[in-house]
Design a protein around this motif. Structure first.
Motif, short mmCIF file in Angstrom:
data_model
loop_
_atom_site.label_atom_id
_atom_site.label_comp_id
_atom_site.label_asym_id
_atom_site.label_seq_id
_atom_site.Cartn_x
_atom_site.Cartn_y
_atom_site.Cartn_z
N VAL A 47 40.02 58.89 25.68
CA VAL A 47 38.88 58.06 26.05
C VAL A 47 38.30 58.58 27.36
CG1 VAL A 47 38.11 55.74 26.69
CG2 VAL A 47 39.81 56.04 24.87
N ARG A 48 37.03 58.87 27.34
CA ARG A 48 36.30 59.29 28.55
C ARG A 48 35.14 58.34 28.73
NH1 ARG A 48 34.93 64.71 30.78
NH2 ARG A 48 33.84 64.24 32.74
N ALA A 49 35.28 57.44 29.67
CA ALA A 49 34.20 56.51 30.01
C ALA A 49 33.29 57.20 31.02
CB ALA A 49 34.78 55.23 30.58
N TRP A 50 31.99 56.97 30.90
CA TRP A 50 31.06 57.64 31.79
C TRP A 50 29.88 56.75 32.13
CZ3 TRP A 50 26.00 58.72 30.30
CH2 TRP A 50 25.72 58.60 28.94
N PRO A 104 32.12 51.24 31.79
CA PRO A 104 33.12 51.34 32.86
C PRO A 104 34.50 51.63 32.26
CG PRO A 104 31.73 49.41 33.17
CD PRO A 104 31.43 49.95 31.80
N SER A 105 35.30 52.38 32.98
CA SER A 105 36.62 52.78 32.47
C SER A 105 37.50 51.62 32.04
CB SER A 105 37.35 53.63 33.51
OG SER A 105 36.63 54.79 33.78
N PRO A 106 37.63 50.56 32.85
CA PRO A 106 38.53 49.48 32.42
C PRO A 106 38.11 48.86 31.09
CG PRO A 106 37.95 49.21 34.73
CD PRO A 106 37.09 50.32 34.19
N GLN A 107 36.82 48.61 30.91
CA GLN A 107 36.37 48.00 29.66
C GLN A 107 36.63 48.91 28.47
OE1 GLN A 107 34.85 47.73 32.55
NE2 GLN A 107 34.08 45.65 32.78
#
Length: 156
Positions: A47-50, A104-107
């Motif tokens: 998973v790569r959140a950006w 966002p990364s946490p979500q």
């Protein structure tokens, strides 16, 4: 505050999920997650959140121009695949799925945890405060994930 429904979600059906942001801590987590996926004969979900602020800029975008969201998305996916190949080799022995999401990364990680068997995160990522024992993303994952969480630390 932006409502949660505005973010892209990651949905998986089993397997090992790892959050990658390009930091050395996340790349260490990638290696640990790949090992865990191999032990379990499971899919590795990277998973790569950006966001526009954190996404790599496409090489073909002229200066003073803003790339489209699709161009950012494609660049993030390609960059993530390059990181995976550099860390795990060109032909890893496990099945890997890349999830690049504008979120966002946490979500992103918490949504993926709902279907995962294990969530792996590094102890410190790109952001954060130097005095924290865990990064803010890792702490949120430990507190709120719907599956077991493995927080990795590089050996000293």
């Amino acid at each position: 505050m932006v409502p949660d429904r505005m973010y892209q979600r990651v949905e998986v059906d089993g397997g090992v999920v790892v959050g990658v942001d390009g930091s050395s801590s996340s790349l260490h987590a990638l290696t640990a997650a790949a090992d865990e996926a191999a032990r379990r004969s499971a899919v590795l979900h990277v998973v790569r959140a950006w966001s526009i602020r954190t996404a790599p800029r496409p090489d073909d975008c002229p200066p003073n121009a803003v790339p489209s969201m699709d161009a950012f998305q494609q660049e993030v996916e390609q960059d993530t695949r390059r990181l995976i190949a550099k860390k795990l080799g060109e032909t890893p022995q496990i099945k890997i799925q890349v999830h690049a999401v504008h979120s966002p990364s946490p979500q992103a990680l918490l949504s993926a945890s709902r279907g995962a068997d294990l969530l792996v995160v590094g102890h410190r990522g790109r952001g954060g405060f130097a005095g924290l024992m865990l990064g803010s993303v890792a702490e949120q994952c430990v507190r709120h994930a719907a599956c077991p969480v493995l927080v990795t630390r590089p050996s000293v």
